[in-house]
Design a protein around this motif. Structure first.
Motif, PDB file in Angstrom:
ATOM      1  N   ARG A  70       0.839  -1.206   0.000  1.00  0.00           N
ATOM      2  CA  ARG A  70       0.000   0.000   0.000  1.00  0.00           C
ATOM      3  C   ARG A  70       0.871   1.252   0.000  1.00  0.00           C
ATOM      4  NH1 ARG A  70      -2.943  -2.241   4.718  1.00  0.00           N
ATOM      5  NH2 ARG A  70      -4.347  -3.747   3.809  1.00  0.00           N
ATOM      6  N   HIS A  71       1.866   1.232   0.866  1.00  0.00           N
ATOM      7  CA  HIS A  71       2.765   2.384   0.967  1.00  0.00           C
ATOM      8  C   HIS A  71       3.509   2.607  -0.351  1.00  0.00           C
ATOM      9  CE1 HIS A  71       6.572   4.418   2.015  1.00  0.00           C
ATOM     10  NE2 HIS A  71       5.758   5.145   2.772  1.00  0.00           N
ATOM     11  N   ASP A  72       4.010   1.531  -0.932  1.00  0.00           N
ATOM     12  CA  ASP A  72       4.746   1.642  -2.195  1.00  0.00           C
ATOM     13  C   ASP A  72       3.852   2.175  -3.308  1.00  0.00           C
ATOM     14  OD1 ASP A  72       6.965   0.661  -0.896  1.00  0.00           O
ATOM     15  OD2 ASP A  72       6.792  -1.374  -1.748  1.00  0.00           O
ATOM     16  N   LYS A  73       2.587   1.742  -3.339  1.00  0.00           N
ATOM     17  CA  LYS A  73       1.674   2.219  -4.381  1.00  0.00           C
ATOM     18  C   LYS A  73       1.402   3.703  -4.186  1.00  0.00           C
ATOM     19  CE  LYS A  73      -2.684   1.784  -6.660  1.00  0.00           C
ATOM     20  NZ  LYS A  73      -4.092   1.592  -6.496  1.00  0.00           N
ATOM     21  N   ARG A  74       1.178   4.116  -2.944  1.00  0.00           N
ATOM     22  CA  ARG A  74       0.958   5.545  -2.687  1.00  0.00           C
ATOM     23  C   ARG A  74       2.137   6.376  -3.158  1.00  0.00           C
ATOM     24  NH1 ARG A  74       0.292   5.104   2.847  1.00  0.00           N
ATOM     25  NH2 ARG A  74      -1.140   3.390   2.909  1.00  0.00           N
ATOM     26  N   GLU A  75       3.340   5.898  -2.823  1.00  0.00           N
ATOM     27  CA  GLU A  75       4.551   6.604  -3.247  1.00  0.00           C
ATOM     28  C   GLU A  75       4.644   6.662  -4.769  1.00  0.00           C
ATOM     29  OE1 GLU A  75       7.041   8.214  -1.508  1.00  0.00           O
ATOM     30  OE2 GLU A  75       5.653   8.006   0.176  1.00  0.00           O
ATOM     31  N   CYS A  76       4.323   5.568  -5.405  1.00  0.00           N
ATOM     32  CA  CYS A  76       4.371   5.500  -6.864  1.00  0.00           C
ATOM     33  C   CYS A  76       3.401   6.512  -7.480  1.00  0.00           C
ATOM     34  CB  CYS A  76       4.036   4.085  -7.316  1.00  0.00           C
ATOM     35  SG  CYS A  76       4.054   3.835  -9.097  1.00  0.00           S
ATOM     36  N   VAL A  77       2.182   6.561  -6.960  1.00  0.00           N
ATOM     37  CA  VAL A  77       1.168   7.472  -7.493  1.00  0.00           C
ATOM     38  C   VAL A  77       1.559   8.923  -7.218  1.00  0.00           C
ATOM     39  CG1 VAL A  77      -1.237   8.202  -7.239  1.00  0.00           C
ATOM     40  CG2 VAL A  77      -0.683   5.779  -7.383  1.00  0.00           C
ATOM     41  N   VAL A  78       2.019   9.195  -6.010  1.00  0.00           N
ATOM     42  CA  VAL A  78       2.375  10.564  -5.634  1.00  0.00           C
ATOM     43  C   VAL A  78       3.556  11.063  -6.467  1.00  0.00           C
ATOM     44  CG1 VAL A  78       3.360  11.962  -3.767  1.00  0.00           C
ATOM     45  CG2 VAL A  78       1.436  10.456  -3.307  1.00  0.00           C
ATOM     46  N   ASN A  79       4.549  10.236  -6.654  1.00  0.00           N
ATOM     47  CA  ASN A  79       5.727  10.635  -7.428  1.00  0.00           C
ATOM     48  C   ASN A  79       5.442  10.672  -8.923  1.00  0.00           C
ATOM     49  OD1 ASN A  79       7.236  10.820  -5.094  1.00  0.00           O
ATOM     50  ND2 ASN A  79       8.012   8.729  -5.263  1.00  0.00           N
ATOM     51  N   ASP A  80       4.307  10.110  -9.328  1.00  0.00           N
ATOM     52  CA  ASP A  80       3.907  10.103 -10.730  1.00  0.00           C
ATOM     53  C   ASP A  80       5.001   9.509 -11.619  1.00  0.00           C
ATOM     54  OD1 ASP A  80       1.934  10.518 -12.602  1.00  0.00           O
ATOM     55  OD2 ASP A  80       2.679  12.502 -13.173  1.00  0.00           O
ATOM     56  N   SER A  81       5.702   8.517 -11.061  1.00  0.00           N
ATOM     57  CA  SER A  81       6.790   7.902 -11.814  1.00  0.00           C
ATOM     58  C   SER A  81       6.288   6.888 -12.841  1.00  0.00           C
ATOM     59  CB  SER A  81       7.774   7.233 -10.859  1.00  0.00           C
ATOM     60  OG  SER A  81       7.112   6.251 -10.102  1.00  0.00           O
ATOM     61  N   LYS A  82       5.092   6.356 -12.623  1.00  0.00           N
ATOM     62  CA  LYS A  82       4.510   5.363 -13.530  1.00  0.00           C
ATOM     63  C   LYS A  82       3.027   5.667 -13.686  1.00  0.00           C
ATOM     64  CE  LYS A  82       7.455   1.544 -12.008  1.00  0.00           C
ATOM     65  NZ  LYS A  82       7.431   0.197 -11.436  1.00  0.00           N
ATOM     66  N   SER A  83       2.415   4.981 -14.621  1.00  0.00           N
ATOM     67  CA  SER A  83       0.960   5.123 -14.759  1.00  0.00           C
ATOM     68  C   SER A  83       0.285   4.428 -13.587  1.00  0.00           C
ATOM     69  CB  SER A  83       0.489   4.517 -16.075  1.00  0.00           C
ATOM     70  OG  SER A  83       0.610   3.114 -16.033  1.00  0.00           O
ATOM     71  N   ASN A  84      -0.972   4.759 -13.357  1.00  0.00           N
ATOM     72  CA  ASN A  84      -1.724   4.139 -12.267  1.00  0.00           C
ATOM     73  C   ASN A  84      -1.796   2.630 -12.460  1.00  0.00           C
ATOM     74  OD1 ASN A  84      -3.209   4.277  -9.854  1.00  0.00           O
ATOM     75  ND2 ASN A  84      -5.122   4.138 -11.009  1.00  0.00           N
ATOM     76  N   SER A  85      -1.941   2.215 -13.695  1.00  0.00           N
ATOM     77  CA  SER A  85      -2.004   0.787 -14.003  1.00  0.00           C
ATOM     78  C   SER A  85      -0.702   0.081 -13.626  1.00  0.00           C
ATOM     79  CB  SER A  85      -2.275   0.614 -15.497  1.00  0.00           C
ATOM     80  OG  SER A  85      -2.107  -0.709 -15.884  1.00  0.00           O
ATOM     81  N   ASP A  86       0.428   0.704 -13.939  1.00  0.00           N
ATOM     82  CA  ASP A  86       1.720   0.106 -13.588  1.00  0.00           C
ATOM     83  C   ASP A  86       1.919   0.053 -12.079  1.00  0.00           C
ATOM     84  OD1 ASP A  86       2.399  -0.327 -16.233  1.00  0.00           O
ATOM     85  OD2 ASP A  86       3.475   1.581 -16.431  1.00  0.00           O
ATOM     86  N   CYS A  87       1.478   1.092 -11.394  1.00  0.00           N
ATOM     87  CA  CYS A  87       1.575   1.094  -9.925  1.00  0.00           C
ATOM     88  C   CYS A  87       0.734  -0.032  -9.335  1.00  0.00           C
ATOM     89  CB  CYS A  87       1.112   2.429  -9.356  1.00  0.00           C
ATOM     90  SG  CYS A  87       2.179   3.824  -9.745  1.00  0.00           S
ATOM     91  N   ARG A  88      -0.453  -0.228  -9.910  1.00  0.00           N
ATOM     92  CA  ARG A  88      -1.331  -1.309  -9.452  1.00  0.00           C
ATOM     93  C   ARG A  88      -0.682  -2.668  -9.678  1.00  0.00           C
ATOM     94  NH1 ARG A  88      -5.778   0.951 -11.799  1.00  0.00           N
ATOM     95  NH2 ARG A  88      -5.517  -0.391 -13.610  1.00  0.00           N
ATOM     96  N   GLN A  89      -0.083  -2.853 -10.832  1.00  0.00           N
ATOM     97  CA  GLN A  89       0.584  -4.127 -11.137  1.00  0.00           C
ATOM     98  C   GLN A  89       1.755  -4.380 -10.179  1.00  0.00           C
ATOM     99  OE1 GLN A  89      -0.387  -6.544 -13.099  1.00  0.00           O
ATOM    100  NE2 GLN A  89      -2.186  -5.339 -13.678  1.00  0.00           N
ATOM    101  N   ASP A  90       2.501  -3.325  -9.859  1.00  0.00           N
ATOM    102  CA  ASP A  90       3.607  -3.476  -8.901  1.00  0.00           C
ATOM    103  C   ASP A  90       3.084  -3.904  -7.538  1.00  0.00           C
ATOM    104  OD1 ASP A  90       5.372  -2.737 -10.863  1.00  0.00           O
ATOM    105  OD2 ASP A  90       5.687  -0.687 -10.095  1.00  0.00           O
ATOM    106  N   LYS A  91       1.959  -3.286  -7.129  1.00  0.00           N
ATOM    107  CA  LYS A  91       1.362  -3.647  -5.836  1.00  0.00           C
ATOM    108  C   LYS A  91       0.927  -5.113  -5.843  1.00  0.00           C
ATOM    109  CE  LYS A  91      -2.469  -2.619  -2.747  1.00  0.00           C
ATOM    110  NZ  LYS A  91      -3.700  -1.878  -2.543  1.00  0.00           N
ATOM    111  N   ARG A  92       0.280  -5.532  -6.915  1.00  0.00           N
ATOM    112  CA  ARG A  92      -0.168  -6.920  -7.012  1.00  0.00           C
ATOM    113  C   ARG A  92       1.007  -7.882  -6.944  1.00  0.00           C
ATOM    114  NH1 ARG A  92      -4.284  -5.725 -11.778  1.00  0.00           N
ATOM    115  NH2 ARG A  92      -6.086  -5.179 -10.523  1.00  0.00           N
ATOM    116  N   GLN A  93       2.065  -7.552  -7.653  1.00  0.00           N
ATOM    117  CA  GLN A  93       3.236  -8.430  -7.677  1.00  0.00           C
ATOM    118  C   GLN A  93       3.897  -8.512  -6.298  1.00  0.00           C
ATOM    119  OE1 GLN A  93       4.157 -10.496 -10.178  1.00  0.00           O
ATOM    120  NE2 GLN A  93       5.488 -11.314  -8.588  1.00  0.00           N
TER     121      GLN A  93
END
Length: 87
Positions: free
Chosen positions: A50-73
């Motif tokens: 959860r924390h990693d996804k929030r960081e990913c979304v906030v930093n806008d380093s990837k698309s939301n879909s990619d952040c979701r996939q990272d969280k799932r993995q």
């Protein structure tokens, strides 16, 4: 009056049953500890993902879909680690 051999057999049976119960209790305790460790790993993984996804979304380093996939993995990796602990 009981003979000595029947008394000895009764004592031996009691000792056998006690030792069997002790072994089963030790195994159950070990299983409980393994389940607890696995649960803790899964809970920590969920929180970290959860924390990693929030960081990913906030930093806008990837698309939301990619952040979701990272969280799932990362959650799947945590589940596999928990399985390794349990089994």
């Amino acid at each position: 009056m009981k003979s000595k051999s029947s008394i000895i057999m009764g004592v031996m049976a009691g000792i056998f049953m006690f030792s069997t119960l002790s072994i089963n209790n030790a195994y159950a305790t070990e299983q409980g500890q393994q389940r607890r460790q696995a649960r803790d790993v899964r809970q920590d993984t969920r929180q970290d993902s959860r924390h990693d996804k929030r960081e990913c979304v906030v930093n806008d380093s990837k698309s939301n879909s990619d952040c979701r996939q990272d969280k799932r993995q990362s959650k799947q990796d945590g589940r596999e680690e928990a399985r390794d602990i349990k089994y």
